[in-house]
Design a protein around this motif. Structure first.
Motif, short mmCIF file in Angstrom:
data_model
loop_
_atom_site.label_atom_id
_atom_site.label_comp_id
_atom_site.label_asym_id
_atom_site.label_seq_id
_atom_site.Cartn_x
_atom_site.Cartn_y
_atom_site.Cartn_z
N MET A 47 -0.51 46.12 -31.25
CA MET A 47 0.33 45.10 -31.82
C MET A 47 0.96 44.31 -30.68
N ALA A 48 1.24 43.03 -30.94
CA ALA A 48 1.92 42.20 -29.95
C ALA A 48 3.22 41.68 -30.55
N THR A 49 4.22 41.52 -29.69
CA THR A 49 5.46 40.86 -30.08
C THR A 49 5.55 39.56 -29.31
N VAL A 50 6.02 38.51 -29.98
CA VAL A 50 6.15 37.20 -29.34
C VAL A 50 7.58 36.72 -29.56
N ALA A 51 8.25 36.32 -28.47
CA ALA A 51 9.62 35.82 -28.55
C ALA A 51 9.75 34.54 -27.73
N PHE A 52 10.59 33.65 -28.24
CA PHE A 52 10.83 32.37 -27.58
C PHE A 52 12.25 32.34 -27.03
N TYR A 53 12.41 31.75 -25.85
CA TYR A 53 13.71 31.65 -25.20
C TYR A 53 13.90 30.24 -24.68
N GLY A 54 15.16 29.81 -24.60
CA GLY A 54 15.43 28.48 -24.09
C GLY A 54 16.90 28.29 -23.78
N PRO A 55 17.24 27.17 -23.16
CA PRO A 55 18.63 26.91 -22.79
C PRO A 55 19.52 26.64 -24.00
N ASN A 56 18.89 26.38 -25.17
CA ASN A 56 19.63 26.14 -26.41
C ASN A 56 18.71 26.51 -27.59
N ARG A 57 19.13 26.22 -28.81
CA ARG A 57 18.36 26.61 -30.01
C ARG A 57 17.22 25.66 -30.35
N THR A 58 17.04 24.57 -29.58
CA THR A 58 16.01 23.59 -29.93
C THR A 58 14.88 23.47 -28.92
N LEU A 59 15.10 23.87 -27.67
CA LEU A 59 14.09 23.72 -26.62
C LEU A 59 13.65 25.08 -26.10
N ALA A 60 12.40 25.45 -26.37
CA ALA A 60 11.86 26.71 -25.83
C ALA A 60 11.24 26.44 -24.47
N THR A 61 11.69 27.18 -23.47
CA THR A 61 11.14 27.03 -22.12
C THR A 61 10.46 28.31 -21.63
N LYS A 62 10.47 29.35 -22.47
CA LYS A 62 9.85 30.61 -22.08
C LYS A 62 9.30 31.30 -23.33
N ILE A 63 8.11 31.87 -23.19
CA ILE A 63 7.53 32.71 -24.22
C ILE A 63 7.25 34.07 -23.57
N ALA A 64 7.69 35.13 -24.23
CA ALA A 64 7.41 36.49 -23.76
C ALA A 64 6.54 37.18 -24.80
N VAL A 65 5.45 37.78 -24.34
CA VAL A 65 4.53 38.48 -25.23
C VAL A 65 4.41 39.92 -24.73
N GLY A 66 4.74 40.85 -25.61
CA GLY A 66 4.64 42.25 -25.26
C GLY A 66 3.54 42.93 -26.05
N ILE A 67 2.85 43.86 -25.43
CA ILE A 67 1.82 44.66 -26.10
C ILE A 67 2.43 46.03 -26.37
N VAL A 68 2.45 46.41 -27.65
CA VAL A 68 3.08 47.65 -28.10
C VAL A 68 2.03 48.50 -28.80
N ASP A 69 2.01 49.80 -28.48
CA ASP A 69 1.01 50.69 -29.08
C ASP A 69 1.38 51.18 -30.47
N GLY A 70 2.66 51.14 -30.82
CA GLY A 70 3.06 51.61 -32.15
C GLY A 70 4.49 51.21 -32.46
N GLU A 71 4.84 51.31 -33.72
CA GLU A 71 6.17 50.94 -34.18
C GLU A 71 7.23 51.76 -33.46
N GLY A 72 8.29 51.09 -33.01
CA GLY A 72 9.40 51.76 -32.35
C GLY A 72 9.18 52.05 -30.89
N GLN A 73 8.01 51.72 -30.36
CA GLN A 73 7.72 51.98 -28.95
C GLN A 73 8.05 50.75 -28.10
N ASP A 74 8.32 51.00 -26.83
CA ASP A 74 8.53 49.91 -25.88
C ASP A 74 7.20 49.27 -25.53
N ALA A 75 7.26 48.03 -25.10
CA ALA A 75 6.05 47.33 -24.68
C ALA A 75 5.46 48.02 -23.45
N ARG A 76 4.17 48.25 -23.48
CA ARG A 76 3.50 48.83 -22.31
C ARG A 76 3.03 47.74 -21.36
#
Length: 106
Positions: free
Chosen positions: A1-30
């Motif tokens: 499974m992958a998690t995708v999150a958007f980050y930015g200096p405010n709520r309208t402009l995304a300047t970063k995307i972080a994608v994590g690969i997770v092996d199962g529910e409740g686990q940290d991204a490997r």
């Protein structure tokens, strides 16, 4: 499974995307990859970045994706871009705000 999150200096402009690969529910991204936009263009609309993320997901045989529907905080990282326990000096919009709702908490 992958998690995708958007980050930015405010709520309208995304300047970063972080994608994590997770092996199962409740686990940290490997595996965690980040993409940044430094030119003021919202990274969510950069075709080259979206294509890179697509290749990253396929390379890691991702079968499902969990993604936020909003920008959930500052693109800078505590302890890396600014000291632990402090607010990011580059992103005053997020000072005293809940990162998931954008509402003031102070």
């Amino acid at each position: 499974m992958a998690t995708v999150a958007f980050y930015g200096p405010n709520r309208t402009l995304a300047t970063k995307i972080a994608v994590g690969i997770v092996d199962g529910e409740g686990q940290d991204a490997r595996l965690l990859e980040r993409w940044r936009s430094e030119d003021g263009v919202d990274i969510r609309f950069k075709t080259t970045v979206i294509n890179e993320i697509d290749r990253f997901l396929k390379r890691n045989k991702v079968r499902s994706v969990v993604m936020v529907d909003a920008i959930i905080g500052c693109p800078h990282e505590e302890g890396i871009d600014y000291p632990d326990g402090e607010e990011c000096p580059a992103c005053p919009y997020w000072h005293g705000r809940d990162r998931f709702t954008g509402e003031r908490i102070e």
